[in-house]
Structure formats: structure tokens, C-alpha cells
Scaffold this active site. Structure first.
Site, PDB file in Angstrom:
ATOM      1  N   CYS A 116       0.434  -1.629  -0.095  1.00 45.74           N
ATOM      2  CA  CYS A 116      -0.043  -0.218   0.143  1.00 45.74           C
ATOM      3  C   CYS A 116       0.485   1.171  -0.261  1.00 45.74           C
ATOM      4  O   CYS A 116       0.445   2.392   0.051  1.00 45.74           O
ATOM      5  CB  CYS A 116      -1.069   0.021   1.161  1.00 45.74           C
ATOM      6  N   HIS A 166      -9.215   3.407  -1.320  1.00 41.18           N
ATOM      7  CA  HIS A 166      -7.597   3.632  -1.315  1.00 41.18           C
ATOM      8  C   HIS A 166      -7.350   2.343  -2.892  1.00 41.18           C
ATOM      9  O   HIS A 166      -7.134   0.875  -2.371  1.00 41.18           O
ATOM     10  CB  HIS A 166      -7.473   2.564  -0.249  1.00 41.18           C
TER      11      HIS A 166
END
Length: 417
Positions: free
Chosen positions: A92, A360
Site C-alpha cells: 500500500c 484505496h
């Protein structure tokens, strides 16, 4: 930081479910948007690109991801022939690592203009849940080690570690961290819900956000439970998106028109750190990255006007406020619960809506954070503008090792104009 580095132009797509858009199309949109934002007619001066994508293999492209996505741009004369593309992957944190690579190239004196790109497609309309196992960023070679680690943590707090179908393993690890914090420091589900509700309200004002609806704390608490104490409204959704940033040296910036120079954003400090199996009382790797970034920027937490932190779940905002030094250890729940991180509070956090509302798109997430902070520092954030914002911080973590991420990046930005 020596050899000053600036964000000359930056662009992110809205985070959406884009089944009709390919990786190449999303790459083109982000790249051309960054060129336009920088006031450049072409990318002929770009020395190279740092390209991030995490789950492109799910769609069939296992290697050379950026090189493949840039083929049409090179063919159309929009990206320079022979400019190297370096592929980056850090879970991420991939987007922030792409920024770091591009920035370090300029700091080294090897380039005057570089590009950072992150692109991700996470929504599969044929079977939306099929991609979920690919999110697992734990150790695949020795899985028993992390399973035993979480089991021991669960036993210590009286909450068994019990992954289940229909959610990513990451949500279970974040839930364990939240429960540990609640047991040790007295933070509450209501405080986590307050962070989520605040960010959903911010996201409702962000045209690039995936979720554009306001929520109350009670509505967040009443939503479907994902992994206790985390409800669905506390967790980041799955979406597609892309971002790109053009970084330049001070020499290159000085050659640009006045209007372009006035909108440039200086990367004042950059800190990276790596994860480990830490003890529960140890600070996270993000504290280490923040200390490096602050030192390089010549700043302290008191200098920060606003921040974007990695809230894959809303609990992370509580915890990262502590790790960034915005409040003391164990005080994140009270800090957020008192409204200090709201727009109008002492230190607004996640004005974009955060990951729980903005979305995200893994490899593009760090770039979307940078984009939000850039437009805030430029005074271009509209209804969610933080008045007189001059210094901003970005925290982005990726992967999982025990009770923390595998890698983290913290950047400090300053208004140049």
C-alpha cells in the site's frame, strides 16, 4: 534535504469502479493530467519514470508493468523514447515509494525532471470477491510464524485471532491492533467511529472520493461488522484509480513561468523505514520514518498544518496521530474524539476523506495523498480547504509484518510560492 525537489505537477483520477478503463487508459489519464497541471506541453524533458502497481498480475501482467503501460504514450510521442521506467512495489506504500525514487534521482543530481506513477484496478465485475486473497501481504514462505504471532496477541487481549471469508486478512490484523490499543490505552469504538464519520463528511466534499456521503458516528457504529471492532464504514473500500506526479529540481523550476513556480510544492523531508515483528509497547516503524522526515525538513510535529495518514481502517488515524507526534502515546483516541483532526480543529487530518471515504487504489494511494496536500497548500481545495495551510505531512504504510507494516514513507511538504 540537499538538491531541493519540487512537485511541479500532480494529478489523480477519481477513485471509482472503472471496469471499462484499462491500466493503459488510467496511466494515460494520470500522466497527461500531471503534464497539464505542470503547464508542460510535452514530457520531452522527463529523464525517467518510477511506476507502481501491486495487483496487476491478477489481470495477467506479471512483470514490466510500467514499461507495458507506457507503450502507447511512447508511440504517440507523449513520453520520451529511451527514458527508463523503474517498476516499484511496496504494498500500500507503493505510490509513496515511487515518489521517493523519483525524488532521490533528482537529489542525486542525475535528473532535473522525473515522474512518479501509481495505477491500480481492484474491482472485478465478473467476481468482485475473487481478488481478495491477493491482498494478503503477510509472509507466504513461513505463514505459521505470523499466524502464531497474531494468535499470541489475541490470547493476550482475550480476543481470538479468527480470519474469515469475505474480507481481507489485513482487516483482521488491523482489528487486532485496534483491540490491543483499546485494552492498553482505553480508546473506544466510538472514537474510531468518530474518525470514520469525520472522514466520510470530508469525502462528501471531495469530487475524487469513491464514497461521497456524510455519516454520523452512530451510523458508522451501526454499520455491518467486518472484524470487531471495525465496521464496514471504518474500512477502506475496493476501487480503481491512478495518480502521477512530476518532480523537478530547483534549476528546472527556476526556468518555468511565474504562474507555474507559484504552484510548486517543495518536498522538504522524506523518511523511509522497514517493519519487523515489534513488541506491543514499541513505537511503530512510522515513528522512525517520521523522525527522519522531520529532521531532514528541519521541522517538528508542531509545525504541521495538516496531514494525510494511512487509514486503511479508521483506527489507523488514532494510532498514526500518536506516531507522527501530533499527540502523546495512547492519546490518539482522545485527540480524534475531541475533534482535533477535523477541519477547523488544531490539526486537520485526512481532509480528502482518507482511505475510508476517498478510497484505496493501492499503488495510487500515496499519490492521491500527495495530490490532496498539494491542492491544500496551493489553496485549491474548495469546501474542504484548510485556511493558511503552509506545511503538510503524508504518512503511507504498506504490507504487514506482525503488528506493523512492512515499509513506511513519511513526507513533509511546504508551499514554495
Amino acid at each position: 534535504m540537499t538538491n531541493a525537489v519540487y512537485i511541479l505537477g500532480i494529478h489523480t483520477t477519481p477513485v471509482r469502479r472503472w471496469p471499462e478503463k484499462s491500466f493503459k487508459e488510467l496511466t494515460r489519464e494520470a500522466y497527461l493530467g500531471a503534464l497539464a497541471d505542470a503547464g508542460l506541453e510535452s514530457g520531452r524533458d522527463i529523464a525517467g519514470a518510477w511506476f507502481g502497481s501491486v495487483l496487476m498480475h491478477y489481470w495477467g501482467q506479471a512483470a514490466l508493468r510500467g514499461n507495458i503501460c507506457f507503450i502507447p504514450l511512447v508511440r504517440d510521442g507523449l513520453f520520451p523514447d529511451r527514458a527508463p521506467i523503474v517498476n516499484v512495489e511496496g504494498g500500500c506504500a507503493t505510490g509513496s515509494l515511487a515518489i521517493a525514487g523519483a525524488a532521490k534521482e533528482i537529489r542525486a543530481g542525475d535528473a532535473d525532471l522525473t515522474l512518479a506513477v501509481g495505477v491500480e484496478k481492484l474491482y472485478d465485475p465478473a467476481d468482485p470477491g475473487r481478488i481478495l486473497p491477493h491482498f494478503d501481504a503477510n509472509d507466504a514462505f513461513d505463514p505459521q510464524e505470523w499466524q502464531d504471532h497474531y494468535a499470541a496477541t489475541g490470547a493476550a487481549i482475550g480476543q481470538p485471532f479468527a480470519p474469515a471469508p469475505g474480507r481481507t486478512i489485513n482487516m483482521d490484523t488491523y482489528a487486532m491492533q485496534a483491540l490491543l490499543h483499546m485494552k492498553r490505552h482505553g480508546s473506544t469504538a466510538e472514537q474510531i467511529a468518530a474518525a470514520a464519520a469525520k472522514n466520510h463528511c470530508n469525502g462528501a466534499k471531495n469530487p475524487r472520493a469513491q464514497y461521497r456521503f456524510a455519516m454520523t458516528t452512530d451510523e458508522v457504529l451501526a454499520d455491518r461488522m467486518v472484524s470487531a471492532p471495525l465496521t464496514r464504514a471504518m474500512c477502506a473500500p475496493i476501487g480503481d484509480g491512478a495518480g502521477a506526479a512530476l518532480l523537478c529540481s530547483e534549476r528546472y523550476l527556476r526556468a518555468q513561468p511565474t504562474a507555474v513556480r507559484a504552484r510548486a510544492i517543495r518536498i522538504a523531508g522524506l523518511g523511509l523505514s522497514g517493519g519487523k515483528y515489534r513488541e506491543p509497547e514499541e513505537p511503530s516503524l512510522t515513528r522512525h520514518a517520521a523522525e527522519i522526515a522531520y529532521a531532514r525538513a528541519g521541522r517538528t510535529p508542531r509545525d504541521i498544518d495538516l496531514a494525510e495518514v494511512h487509514d486503511a481502517t479508521a483506527f489507523c488515524e488514532l494510532y498514526q496521530c500518536e506516531m507522527m507526534g501530533f499527540c502523546g502515546p495512547g492519546e490518539g483516541g482522545d485527540f480524534v474524539g475531541a475533534g482535533e483532526t477535523a477541519i477547523g480543529g488544531s490539526l486537520p487530518v485526512n481532509t480528502s476523506g482518507g482511505l475510508v471515504s476517498k478510497g484505496h487504489p493501492i499503488a495510487a494511494t500515496g499519490l492521491s495523498m500527495a495530490h490532496e496536500l498539494a491542492i491544500q497548500l496551493r489553496g485549491e481545495a474548495g469546501g474542504r480547504q484548510v485556511p493558511d495551510a503552509a506545511i503538510a505531512l503524508q504518512e503511507n504504510g504498506g504490507g504487514v509484518i506482525g503488528l506493523e507494516e512492512a515499509v513506511a514513507a513519511v513526507l513533509v511538504y511546504e508551499r514554495a510560492g
